[in-house]
Design an enzyme around this catalytic site. Structure first.
Site, short mmCIF file in Angstrom:
data_model
loop_
_atom_site.label_atom_id
_atom_site.label_comp_id
_atom_site.label_asym_id
_atom_site.label_seq_id
_atom_site.Cartn_x
_atom_site.Cartn_y
_atom_site.Cartn_z
N GLY A 1 2.64 29.14 -3.68
CA GLY A 1 1.72 28.01 -3.64
C GLY A 1 0.98 27.67 -4.91
N CYS B 1 11.53 27.42 -14.35
CA CYS B 1 10.95 28.27 -15.40
C CYS B 1 12.09 28.94 -16.15
CB CYS B 1 9.98 29.29 -14.82
SG CYS B 1 10.64 30.32 -13.48
N ASP C 1 8.99 26.13 2.16
CA ASP C 1 9.89 27.03 1.45
C ASP C 1 10.84 27.65 2.46
OD1 ASP C 1 9.76 28.52 -1.55
OD2 ASP C 1 10.82 29.66 0.00
N ASP D 1 10.33 22.94 -7.37
CA ASP D 1 10.24 24.07 -8.30
C ASP D 1 11.41 24.99 -7.96
OD1 ASP D 1 9.51 26.04 -10.05
OD2 ASP D 1 7.65 26.59 -9.03
N ASP E 1 6.67 26.11 8.17
CA ASP E 1 7.50 27.31 8.35
C ASP E 1 8.96 26.94 8.10
OD1 ASP E 1 9.26 29.02 10.41
OD2 ASP E 1 7.47 30.16 9.88
#
Length: 441
Positions: free
Chosen positions: A243, A359, A263, A306, A288
């Site tokens: 989060g 990332c 997620d 992400d 959920d």
């Protein structure tokens, strides 16, 4: 513990990591549990040695003439603690817990042996199979870009403007010499560790417990900033994980609108509940993995992805991952990225945005994934993120940094539009790739 004992402990831990293929954090934790006599300062100093040795394993091995654990730990101690051969030998003299180190001549030669004659991948401290990818992406500066991923990282924080101002958090963290991080209006930075020091445990500070700030690399903060999130929007954070970016987006919306945090992995998602409560986020609905999201289709102003990735951009913080990464791992991540882009796209409303973030610094996971996605039937168009970056830097960056020079970021041309790449060398952040695409109205 004296230095000799710390060196021996670091060698033991590195050997455990190599022989059992274990994550460094787990190996350090288990060593601490089985050696309870070691104080927190000892554990921190040992951790520094282990992390530094892993960060520069290849270049240290080349300079020492051996990549054995005792050689690279000795190198990490000499460089990290600014010791020459005489000082190192003297520091462990008479210590019954001291390990066997490389011969005195090797130790004496180490400070002057800068690995300039080594292959690029050795100087860059990366696996050989990744060298071509770095060179294609970064050109002549590829060794410097890769090597910067082996530096000690700062501790970056984000002031949570739902509960406290930037100045208020800076004041609360002033005992730790915290400074504005420079590129975001809410970013705060505590400088990288020096010598055998350690970062403060800010998670026990009253300000953290009250929700005034979160630990978040400035590159991650910038990714949220570049999404274009504004008060009143409807946003789906499709790979919300624990989060971090959800909280940043909630603050950007000033607790208005609605953020749907989803997620596919329940374990990754679990920490988000406590974090949301502490941060005072009232505009976030957590979904959920079993939840049906059909009602969100074609309804979101922004879908933030992400994506799962190799994590190459975080090697400063997770250097062991650098040596575990394989081409098979990378191919698995690529397949996951293609799938998550296709799945997330259907929730973007006409005129809305699809934000893709990793990332990672690898082209395979970034620009190549965008080009493959744009070749599909979604009709998305990449925005000129370079222009958005410049406007964000001119209006949103910390005044201490000034707008001049804040546009130092890698601009990656796509078939249409521009994506951005942040790196430790260029922006002083972890490595992040950001692309913003718009669905035609």
């Amino acid at each position: 513990m004296r230095l000799g004992g710390r060196l021996s402990a670091a060698i033991e831990i590195l050997t455990d990591i190599e022989t059992r293929h274990r994550p460094v954090a787990q190996a350090l934790k288990d060593w601490g549990i089985s050696h309870r006599f070691a104080g927190s300062k000892d554990r921190s100093a040992i951790g520094n040695l282990v992390y530094d040795a892993l960060r520069r394993k290849r270049s240290y091995g080349h300079r020492m003439g051996s990549d054995a654990p005792n050689a690279i730990v000795a190198a990490a101690a000499m460089e990290g603690l600014s010791l020459d051969a005489e000082a190192l030998t003297k520091a462990i003299d008479g210590d019954k817990f001291a390990p066997d180190l490389p011969d005195p001549e090797t130790l004496r030669a180490f400070p002057e042996h800068r690995a300039l004659d080594a292959p690029g991948a050795v100087r860059a401290d990366i696996p050989d199979w990744l060298a071509d990818r770095f060179e294609v992406l970064f050109g002549e500066s590829w060794v410097e870009e890769a090597a910067a991923l082996s530096d000690r990282p700062p501790l970056d924080l984000r002031a949570n403007t739902l509960k406290a101002s930037h100045d208020k958090v800076l004041e609360a963290l002033s005992p730790f010499h915290a400074e504005p991080s420079g590129l975001t209006p809410t970013g705060i930075r505590i400088a990288p560790i020096e010598g055998d020091g350690r970062h403060p445990n800010v998670q026990v500070e009253a300000g953290f417990l009250k929700g005034w700030f979160e630990i978040q690399d400035e590159g991650s903060q910038l990714a949220a900033l570049l999404s274009g999130a504004e008060p009143g929007m409807q946003i789906l954070d499709y790979c919300a994980g624990a989060g971090g970016k959800t909280l940043a987006l909630s603050a950007a919306l000033e607790n208005t609108g609605q953020i749907h945090a989803y997620d596919g992995d329940r374990q990754r998602l679990a920490p988000i509940y406590d974090r949301l409560a502490r941060a005072g986020c009232r505009n976030v609905q957590v979904h959920d993995p079993r939840d049906e999201l059909a009602e969100l289709e074609a309804a979101m102003d922004i879908v933030f992805v992400d994506a799962p990735c190799s994590g190459t951009g975080t090697w400063r913080r997770r250097p062991d991952a650098k040596w575990r990464l394989s081409e098979a791992n990378l191919e698995k991540r690529i397949a996951e990225q293609d799938a998550v882009l296709d799945q997330a796209a259907r929730y973007v409303k006409p005129g809305g945005r699809l934000v893709y973030v990793t990332c990672s610094v690898l082209p395979d996971e970034n620009a190549e994934r965008i080009e493959a996605f744009l070749g599909g039937a979604g009709g998305f168009v990449p925005l000129d993120l370079g222009g958005i970056w410049e406007r964000a830097m001119a209006t949103g960056a910390s005044p201490e940094a000034g707008a001049e020079g804040n546009a130092e970021v890698h601009r990656l041309a796509l078939s249409a539009g521009t994506a951005l790449m942040m790196t430790p060398l260029k922006t002083g952040t972890d490595g992040f790739f950001v692309c913003v695409m718009e669905r035609p109205a």
